[in-house]
Design a protein around this motif. Structure first.
Motif, PDB file in Angstrom:
ATOM      1  N   THR A 186       0.834  -1.201   0.000  1.00 35.73           N
ATOM      2  CA  THR A 186       0.000   0.000   0.000  1.00 35.73           C
ATOM      3  C   THR A 186       0.872   1.256   0.000  1.00 35.73           C
ATOM      4  O   THR A 186       2.048   1.215   0.391  1.00 35.73           O
ATOM      5  N   LEU A 187       0.270   2.360  -0.395  1.00 38.86           N
ATOM      6  CA  LEU A 187       0.986   3.631  -0.416  1.00 38.86           C
ATOM      7  C   LEU A 187       1.432   4.022   0.992  1.00 38.86           C
ATOM      8  O   LEU A 187       2.538   4.531   1.185  1.00 38.86           O
ATOM      9  N   GLN A 188       0.568   3.782   1.987  1.00 37.40           N
ATOM     10  CA  GLN A 188       0.902   4.131   3.367  1.00 37.40           C
ATOM     11  C   GLN A 188       2.123   3.349   3.850  1.00 37.40           C
ATOM     12  O   GLN A 188       3.032   3.901   4.473  1.00 37.40           O
ATOM     13  N   THR A 189       2.163   2.056   3.525  1.00 29.58           N
ATOM     14  CA  THR A 189       3.307   1.222   3.920  1.00 29.58           C
ATOM     15  C   THR A 189       4.565   1.654   3.184  1.00 29.58           C
ATOM     16  O   THR A 189       5.654   1.713   3.768  1.00 29.58           O
ATOM     17  N   ALA A 190       4.420   1.971   1.897  1.00 28.48           N
ATOM     18  CA  ALA A 190       5.569   2.418   1.108  1.00 28.48           C
ATOM     19  C   ALA A 190       6.149   3.710   1.677  1.00 28.48           C
ATOM     20  O   ALA A 190       7.373   3.875   1.752  1.00 28.48           O
ATOM     21  N   SER A 191       5.285   4.623   2.087  1.00 31.00           N
ATOM     22  CA  SER A 191       5.745   5.889   2.657  1.00 31.00           C
ATOM     23  C   SER A 191       6.546   5.653   3.931  1.00 31.00           C
ATOM     24  O   SER A 191       7.552   6.327   4.183  1.00 31.00           O
ATOM     25  N   SER A 192       6.108   4.686   4.725  1.00 28.42           N
ATOM     26  CA  SER A 192       6.829   4.348   5.950  1.00 28.42           C
ATOM     27  C   SER A 192       8.211   3.777   5.629  1.00 28.42           C
ATOM     28  O   SER A 192       9.211   4.140   6.249  1.00 28.42           O
ATOM     29  N   HIS A 193       8.260   2.890   4.648  1.00 28.01           N
ATOM     30  CA  HIS A 193       9.543   2.316   4.229  1.00 28.01           C
ATOM     31  C   HIS A 193      10.473   3.391   3.676  1.00 28.01           C
ATOM     32  O   HIS A 193      11.678   3.400   3.970  1.00 28.01           O
ATOM     33  N   LEU A 194       9.939   4.293   2.883  1.00 25.10           N
ATOM     34  CA  LEU A 194      10.756   5.337   2.270  1.00 25.10           C
ATOM     35  C   LEU A 194      11.316   6.292   3.321  1.00 25.10           C
ATOM     36  O   LEU A 194      12.441   6.786   3.184  1.00 25.10           O
ATOM     37  N   ALA A 195      10.543   6.540   4.373  1.00 18.90           N
ATOM     38  CA  ALA A 195      11.032   7.392   5.462  1.00 18.90           C
ATOM     39  C   ALA A 195      12.248   6.741   6.124  1.00 18.90           C
ATOM     40  O   ALA A 195      13.230   7.415   6.464  1.00 18.90           O
ATOM     41  N   LYS A 196      12.201   5.416   6.287  1.00 17.11           N
ATOM     42  CA  LYS A 196      13.329   4.701   6.887  1.00 17.11           C
ATOM     43  C   LYS A 196      14.545   4.713   5.956  1.00 17.11           C
ATOM     44  O   LYS A 196      15.684   4.885   6.404  1.00 17.11           O
ATOM     45  N   LEU A 197      14.300   4.541   4.654  1.00 13.36           N
ATOM     46  CA  LEU A 197      15.408   4.561   3.688  1.00 13.36           C
ATOM     47  C   LEU A 197      16.035   5.945   3.596  1.00 13.36           C
ATOM     48  O   LEU A 197      17.254   6.074   3.448  1.00 13.36           O
ATOM     49  N   ASP A 198      15.203   6.968   3.705  1.00 12.01           N
ATOM     50  CA  ASP A 198      15.698   8.351   3.702  1.00 12.01           C
ATOM     51  C   ASP A 198      16.536   8.607   4.945  1.00 12.01           C
ATOM     52  O   ASP A 198      17.652   9.147   4.872  1.00 12.01           O
ATOM     53  N   GLU A 199      16.032   8.187   6.090  1.00 13.20           N
ATOM     54  CA  GLU A 199      16.761   8.370   7.338  1.00 13.20           C
ATOM     55  C   GLU A 199      18.081   7.601   7.333  1.00 13.20           C
ATOM     56  O   GLU A 199      19.089   8.051   7.883  1.00 13.20           O
ATOM     57  N   GLY A 200      18.083   6.452   6.668  1.00 14.38           N
ATOM     58  CA  GLY A 200      19.289   5.635   6.592  1.00 14.38           C
ATOM     59  C   GLY A 200      20.278   6.088   5.533  1.00 14.38           C
ATOM     60  O   GLY A 200      21.365   5.505   5.404  1.00 14.38           O
ATOM     61  N   GLY A 201      19.912   7.091   4.752  1.00 14.59           N
ATOM     62  CA  GLY A 201      20.831   7.638   3.752  1.00 14.59           C
ATOM     63  C   GLY A 201      20.886   6.859   2.452  1.00 14.59           C
ATOM     64  O   GLY A 201      21.818   7.040   1.661  1.00 14.59           O
ATOM     65  N   LEU A 202      19.880   6.020   2.202  1.00 15.35           N
ATOM     66  CA  LEU A 202      19.889   5.212   0.979  1.00 15.35           C
ATOM     67  C   LEU A 202      19.104   5.845  -0.161  1.00 15.35           C
ATOM     68  O   LEU A 202      19.387   5.578  -1.337  1.00 15.35           O
ATOM     69  N   VAL A 203      18.116   6.656   0.162  1.00 16.75           N
ATOM     70  CA  VAL A 203      17.367   7.382  -0.870  1.00 16.75           C
ATOM     71  C   VAL A 203      17.304   8.852  -0.477  1.00 16.75           C
ATOM     72  O   VAL A 203      17.520   9.213   0.683  1.00 16.75           O
ATOM     73  N   ILE A 204      16.998   9.661  -1.466  1.00 21.40           N
ATOM     74  CA  ILE A 204      16.858  11.101  -1.214  1.00 21.40           C
ATOM     75  C   ILE A 204      15.565  11.584  -1.870  1.00 21.40           C
ATOM     76  O   ILE A 204      15.299  11.292  -3.039  1.00 21.40           O
ATOM     77  N   PRO A 205      14.714  12.297  -1.118  1.00 17.29           N
ATOM     78  CA  PRO A 205      13.463  12.805  -1.690  1.00 17.29           C
ATOM     79  C   PRO A 205      13.678  14.154  -2.370  1.00 17.29           C
ATOM     80  O   PRO A 205      14.507  14.953  -1.929  1.00 17.29           O
ATOM     81  N   ARG A 206      12.951  14.360  -3.440  1.00 15.80           N
ATOM     82  CA  ARG A 206      12.990  15.656  -4.130  1.00 15.80           C
ATOM     83  C   ARG A 206      11.561  16.057  -4.449  1.00 15.80           C
ATOM     84  O   ARG A 206      10.811  15.295  -5.053  1.00 15.80           O
ATOM     85  N   LYS A 207      11.202  17.276  -4.046  1.00 12.43           N
ATOM     86  CA  LYS A 207       9.848  17.746  -4.287  1.00 12.43           C
ATOM     87  C   LYS A 207       9.830  18.636  -5.520  1.00 12.43           C
ATOM     88  O   LYS A 207      10.656  19.535  -5.671  1.00 12.43           O
ATOM     89  N   GLN A 208       8.884  18.336  -6.401  1.00 10.34           N
ATOM     90  CA  GLN A 208       8.726  19.144  -7.613  1.00 10.34           C
ATOM     91  C   GLN A 208       7.237  19.387  -7.806  1.00 10.34           C
ATOM     92  O   GLN A 208       6.483  18.471  -8.117  1.00 10.34           O
ATOM     93  N   GLY A 209       6.837  20.632  -7.602  1.00  8.32           N
ATOM     94  CA  GLY A 209       5.416  20.947  -7.681  1.00  8.32           C
ATOM     95  C   GLY A 209       4.660  20.240  -6.571  1.00  8.32           C
ATOM     96  O   GLY A 209       5.022  20.302  -5.402  1.00  8.32           O
ATOM     97  N   ARG A 210       3.616  19.528  -6.948  1.00 11.06           N
ATOM     98  CA  ARG A 210       2.787  18.818  -5.984  1.00 11.06           C
ATOM     99  C   ARG A 210       3.323  17.426  -5.674  1.00 11.06           C
ATOM    100  O   ARG A 210       2.805  16.744  -4.795  1.00 11.06           O
ATOM    101  N   HIS A 211       4.330  17.004  -6.394  1.00  9.29           N
ATOM    102  CA  HIS A 211       4.798  15.621  -6.278  1.00  9.29           C
ATOM    103  C   HIS A 211       6.150  15.529  -5.580  1.00  9.29           C
ATOM    104  O   HIS A 211       6.982  16.432  -5.686  1.00  9.29           O
TER     105      HIS A 211
END
Length: 226
Positions: A44-69
């Motif tokens: 689910t999107l909710q579960t994916a968001s939780s996983h991505l927060a952990k990956l971001d905190e761990g330094g494995l991914v980086i989020p980039r905001k562009q417009g609404r996305h």
């Protein structure tokens, strides 16, 4: 291990099946949304968001905001390097998730490994560089020789621009399908981009496959002879 880098933490982040699927999807070098990554992982999107927060905190991914996305990508080539090595280790140990099919053959032939060329054709290019004396393999890694620099410039690569960047110019990367070396680093990325600009190859959407045209294959083989 009481002191030093905490490899267990990073291994745990990568080791979760859903997170591993999302990280693998980002190996194409393309930034994806949480929705797209949730579909890749089958969660689910909710579960994916939780996983991505952990990956971001761990330094494995980086989020980039562009417009609404908000888009996510691998933090750097170092992360991709580790993932490719783990894929090779898993494949070599017989840990494959699905039976092979036609698409797998295309992946083995030519694919994107975080913006550089991997697979059989990536290995062919690397071997050609070594055989022609374009690369010097030393204790401190790969170095582009004068002959290699001359070839790159004649091929249409702006080496001065690449050398001005912080990322390594040349780097070896262990290919997961063949468990042999292909060329990474800023030069590896520039070579693949240039081949696409020349019309030799295109990346297939929603996959990591790089598909060469008939004429592009001929030009590639003539340039990077086996």
């Amino acid at each position: 291990m009481k002191y030093g880098p905490d490899i267990a933490h990073i291994a745990a982040l990568i080791g979760d099946p859903a997170r591993a699927n999302m990280l693998t999807a980002l190996m194409s070098g393309k930034a994806l949304t949480a929705t797209e990554l949730s579909q890749e992982a089958g969660i689910t999107l909710q579960t994916a968001s939780s996983h991505l927060a952990k990956l971001d905190e761990g330094g494995l991914v980086i989020p980039r905001k562009q417009g609404r996305h908000k888009y996510f990508s691998l933090t750097n080539e170092e992360v991709a390097h580790v993932l490719e090595a783990l894929m090779g280790l898993a494949a070599g140990s017989g840990h494959l998730r699905t039976r092979t099919g036609p698409r797998d053959e295309e992946l083995r032939k030519a694919r994107v490994c975080y913006k550089h060329l991997a697979g059989n054709m990536g290995i062919q290019m690397y071997d050609s560089f070594v055989r022609q004396g374009f690369l010097d393999i030393g204790a401190n890694g790969l170095t582009l020789t004068k002959a290699g620099a001359s070839f790159a410039r004649n091929f249409g690569i702006d080496l001065d621009s690449l050398r001005a960047k912080k990322s390594p110019l040349c780097r070896d990367c262990l290919d997961w399908s063949e468990r042999r070396t292909h060329l990474a680093g800023s030069l590896g990325r520039a070579l693949l981009t240039h081949m696409e600009n020349l019309g030799w190859a295109t990346r297939i959407p929603e996959t990591r496959i790089v598909r060469f045209t008939a004429s592009g294959q001929t030009m590639f083989d003539a340039t990077f002879q086996k």
